[in-house]
Scaffold this active site. Structure first.
Site, PDB file in Angstrom:
ATOM      1  N   LYS A  70      27.356  43.959  46.469  1.00 17.13           N
ATOM      2  CA  LYS A  70      26.184  43.966  45.581  1.00 17.13           C
ATOM      3  C   LYS A  70      25.002  43.243  46.236  1.00 17.13           C
ATOM      4  CE  LYS A  70      27.619  46.491  42.247  1.00 17.13           C
ATOM      5  NZ  LYS A  70      26.939  47.783  42.012  1.00 17.13           N
ATOM      6  N   SER A 118      25.433  42.299  39.788  1.00 14.74           N
ATOM      7  CA  SER A 118      26.246  41.496  38.877  1.00 14.74           C
ATOM      8  C   SER A 118      25.939  40.022  39.092  1.00 14.74           C
ATOM      9  CB  SER A 118      27.724  41.755  39.186  1.00 14.74           C
ATOM     10  OG  SER A 118      28.521  40.713  38.670  1.00 14.74           O
ATOM     11  N   SER A 119      26.220  39.219  38.078  1.00 15.73           N
ATOM     12  CA  SER A 119      25.964  37.772  38.197  1.00 15.73           C
ATOM     13  C   SER A 119      26.936  37.116  39.171  1.00 15.73           C
ATOM     14  CB  SER A 119      26.105  37.110  36.822  1.00 15.73           C
ATOM     15  OG  SER A 119      27.406  37.346  36.302  1.00 15.73           O
ATOM     16  N   CYS A 120      27.952  37.845  39.623  1.00 17.80           N
ATOM     17  CA  CYS A 120      28.912  37.231  40.562  1.00 17.80           C
ATOM     18  C   CYS A 120      28.335  37.151  41.974  1.00 17.80           C
ATOM     19  CB  CYS A 120      30.233  37.992  40.573  1.00 17.80           C
ATOM     20  SG  CYS A 120      30.149  39.555  41.437  1.00 17.80           S
ATOM     21  N   TYR A 147      33.326  42.201  45.997  1.00 23.77           N
ATOM     22  CA  TYR A 147      32.369  42.904  45.136  1.00 23.77           C
ATOM     23  C   TYR A 147      30.986  42.271  45.292  1.00 23.77           C
ATOM     24  CZ  TYR A 147      30.467  44.691  40.676  1.00 23.77           C
ATOM     25  OH  TYR A 147      29.709  45.295  39.704  1.00 23.77           O
ATOM     26  N   HIS A 170      37.918  43.604  32.128  1.00 19.30           N
ATOM     27  CA  HIS A 170      37.315  42.273  31.993  1.00 19.30           C
ATOM     28  C   HIS A 170      37.892  41.592  30.748  1.00 19.30           C
ATOM     29  CE1 HIS A 170      34.213  44.289  34.527  1.00 19.30           C
ATOM     30  NE2 HIS A 170      34.283  43.126  35.137  1.00 19.30           N
TER      31      HIS A 170
HETATM   32  O1  GFB Z   1      36.235  38.934  32.770  1.00 22.58           O
HETATM   33  P1  GFB Z   1      37.061  38.460  33.921  1.00 22.58           P
HETATM   34  O2  GFB Z   1      38.216  39.300  34.347  1.00 22.58           O
HETATM   35  O3  GFB Z   1      36.130  38.312  35.206  1.00 22.58           O
HETATM   36  O4  GFB Z   1      37.634  36.976  33.621  1.00 22.58           O
HETATM   37  P2  GFB Z   1      35.136  37.204  35.741  1.00 22.58           P
HETATM   38  C1  GFB Z   1      36.850  36.016  32.988  1.00 22.58           C
HETATM   39  C2  GFB Z   1      37.734  34.848  32.617  1.00 22.58           C
HETATM   40  O5  GFB Z   1      38.555  35.256  31.509  1.00 22.58           O
HETATM   41  C3  GFB Z   1      38.700  34.391  33.729  1.00 22.58           C
HETATM   42  C4  GFB Z   1      39.895  34.870  31.762  1.00 22.58           C
HETATM   43  O6  GFB Z   1      38.757  32.989  33.688  1.00 22.58           O
HETATM   44  C5  GFB Z   1      40.023  34.987  33.270  1.00 22.58           C
HETATM   45  O7  GFB Z   1      41.149  34.252  33.738  1.00 22.58           O
HETATM   46  N1  GFB Z   1      40.832  35.727  30.996  1.00 22.58           N
HETATM   47  C6  GFB Z   1      41.629  35.287  29.990  1.00 22.58           C
HETATM   48  C7  GFB Z   1      41.045  37.033  31.181  1.00 22.58           C
HETATM   49  N2  GFB Z   1      42.387  36.295  29.532  1.00 22.58           N
HETATM   50  C8  GFB Z   1      42.042  37.401  30.258  1.00 22.58           C
HETATM   51  C9  GFB Z   1      42.509  38.744  30.231  1.00 22.58           C
HETATM   52  O8  GFB Z   1      43.399  39.133  29.463  1.00 22.58           O
HETATM   53  N3  GFB Z   1      41.898  39.612  31.105  1.00 22.58           N
HETATM   54  C10 GFB Z   1      40.920  39.211  31.969  1.00 22.58           C
HETATM   55  N4  GFB Z   1      40.364  40.119  32.796  1.00 22.58           N
HETATM   56  N5  GFB Z   1      40.470  37.921  32.039  1.00 22.58           N
HETATM   57  C11 GFB Z   1      34.252  39.268  37.059  1.00 22.58           C
HETATM   58  C12 GFB Z   1      34.278  39.729  38.509  1.00 22.58           C
HETATM   59  O9  GFB Z   1      34.640  37.916  37.073  1.00 22.58           O
HETATM   60  O10 GFB Z   1      32.948  39.336  36.497  1.00 22.58           O
HETATM   61  C13 GFB Z   1      33.710  41.127  38.607  1.00 22.58           C
HETATM   62  O11 GFB Z   1      35.603  39.658  39.003  1.00 22.58           O
HETATM   63  C14 GFB Z   1      32.374  41.211  37.916  1.00 22.58           C
HETATM   64  O12 GFB Z   1      33.578  41.475  39.960  1.00 22.58           O
HETATM   65  C15 GFB Z   1      32.453  40.681  36.515  1.00 22.58           C
HETATM   66  O13 GFB Z   1      31.428  40.463  38.640  1.00 22.58           O
HETATM   67  C16 GFB Z   1      31.096  40.723  35.842  1.00 22.58           C
HETATM   68  O14 GFB Z   1      33.996  37.007  34.816  1.00 22.58           O
HETATM   69  O15 GFB Z   1      35.890  35.979  36.167  1.00 22.58           O
END
Ligand code: GFB
Length: 312
Positions: free
Chosen positions: A144, A111-113, A140, A183
């Site tokens: 990875k 993952s890009s993280c 995570y 996500h």
């Molecule tokens: O997609 P996301 O959960 O993961 O959050 P990451 C991306 C951004 O979207 C964050 C915002 O700034 C969240 O606060 N966001 C806004 C929301 N509304 C929402 C919502 O309703 N749900 C969610 N989930 N986010 C992940 C890693 O990071 O990226 C994983 O935690 C993995 O491990 C994945 O690497 C690819 O992009 O921040």
């Protein structure tokens, strides 16, 4: 080896029921190979003995490791032990078994993280381990990174053809739409859909809306995986980006337009933003000859259509 032929080979998709795994099964249908999948509930990849027993019984020539414990920012923050332990065990068991059973090709997906929170943008493969990770998903990320290192170590010590690919944020059919663990893109699709159907005046967006994210339609990743299996054999991992980057606010506005939600966006600043930006430098893969096909808008429309089929 490069120029690896999938024709006639037994290709195992580890994690075939997930969003990435099911996209791989779809994509491999157009290859003249036998796609191997473990029956439902048949194989716990955290159990080394079970993995070896399955591999010896099914004899894969190659494996794409799409299996992982995945989730959005709040799932990662809430379940650190699950995210690091499950993903370490999956990577260790499948990679070790691939070596012991002399598989010809292994593709590990990360993952890009994996990159530092403040890595230069766009992030080249060389940015790995050059700074502190993003705290919300370091568990995570470490698992990875360990998977990448496992592939490199078996490659160096035993000459196994093991490669790694690091995709950007993925979305598409078969995504997780649970509003707590998913996500952002599937979460906003579902939230806007529910709000439009219910006539709700607002939809809540987590965080400030200012972080930037790159998104890739999952079938593009599956195509990149098949390309890499055939064309790439190198020590270093390969970024798989789409260059489709948008702010969270911009994403919410795009999804509102596609779903037809006409209400207001409310930003919940008690929720974390996570890393401010994680745009991949995709030039290494582009130089190998692959680029993503779907625009963000086209991909979201397809993902929404797939979501709607689950609502009927
Ligand atoms: O997609 P996301 O959960 O993961 O959050 P990451 C991306 C951004 O979207 C964050 C915002 O700034 C969240 O606060 N966001 C806004 C929301 N509304 C929402 C919502 O309703 N749900 C969610 N989930 N986010 C992940 C890693 O990071 O990226 C994983 O935690 C993995 O491990 C994945 O690497 C690819 O992009 O921040």
């Amino acid at each position: 080896m490069t120029n690896y032929k999938l024709e006639g080979k037994r290709v195992w998709v580890a994690g075939h029921r997930g969003m990435v795994g099911s996209a791989l099964v779809r994509r491999l249908q157009s290859e003249k190979c036998t796609t191997l999948v473990a029956g439902s509930g048949e194989l716990d990849l955290r159990d080394a003995t079970a993995v070896n027993r399955w591999v010896q019984a099914n004899r894969p020539d190659a494996v794409i490791i799409a299996a992982a414990k995945v989730g959005g920012i709040m799932a990662n923050v809430s379940l650190p032990a699950d995210f690091i332990y499950d993903n370490l065990m999956i990577a260790s068991n499948v990679i070790k078994s691939a070596h012991e059973n002399k598989m010809e090709k292994v593709l590990f997906l990360g993952s890009s993280c994996i990159y530092p929170k403040f890595a230069p943008q766009p992030m080249p493969e060389s940015a790995l381990l050059t700074g502190p990770l993003e705290p919300t998903n370091e568990w995570y990320a470490v698992a990875k990174i360990a998977g990448i290192k496992l592939c490199q170590a078996f490659r160096r010590q035993h000459g196994d053809d093991m490669i790694s690919a690091m995709p950007t944020n993925l979305y598409g059919p078969g995504d997780n739409f649970d509003l707590q663990t998913s996500h952002v893109l599937p979460a906003l699709l579902r939230k806007m859909h529910i709000a439009r159907e219910a006539g709700d005046p607002t939809v809540t967006i987590w965080g400030s809306g200012t972080p930037l994210r790159e998104f890739m339609y999952v079938d593009d990743l599956a195509d990149a995986c098949v390309f890499l299996m055939k064309e790439y054999s190198g020590d270093e991992h390969v970024n798989v980006g789409s260059s489709q980057e948008v702010s969270i606010r911009g994403l919410a506005e795009l999804i509102a337009g596609i779903v037809g939600f006409k209400g207001d966006l409310v930003f919940d600043h008690t929720k974390p933003d996570g890393t401010p930006r994680k745009l991949l430098d995709g030039s290494k893969l582009a130089e190998l000859g692959w680029t993503a096909k779907h625009s963000l808008e086209d991909g979201i429309r397809k993902a929404y259509d797939a979501f709607l089929t689950t609502q009927r």
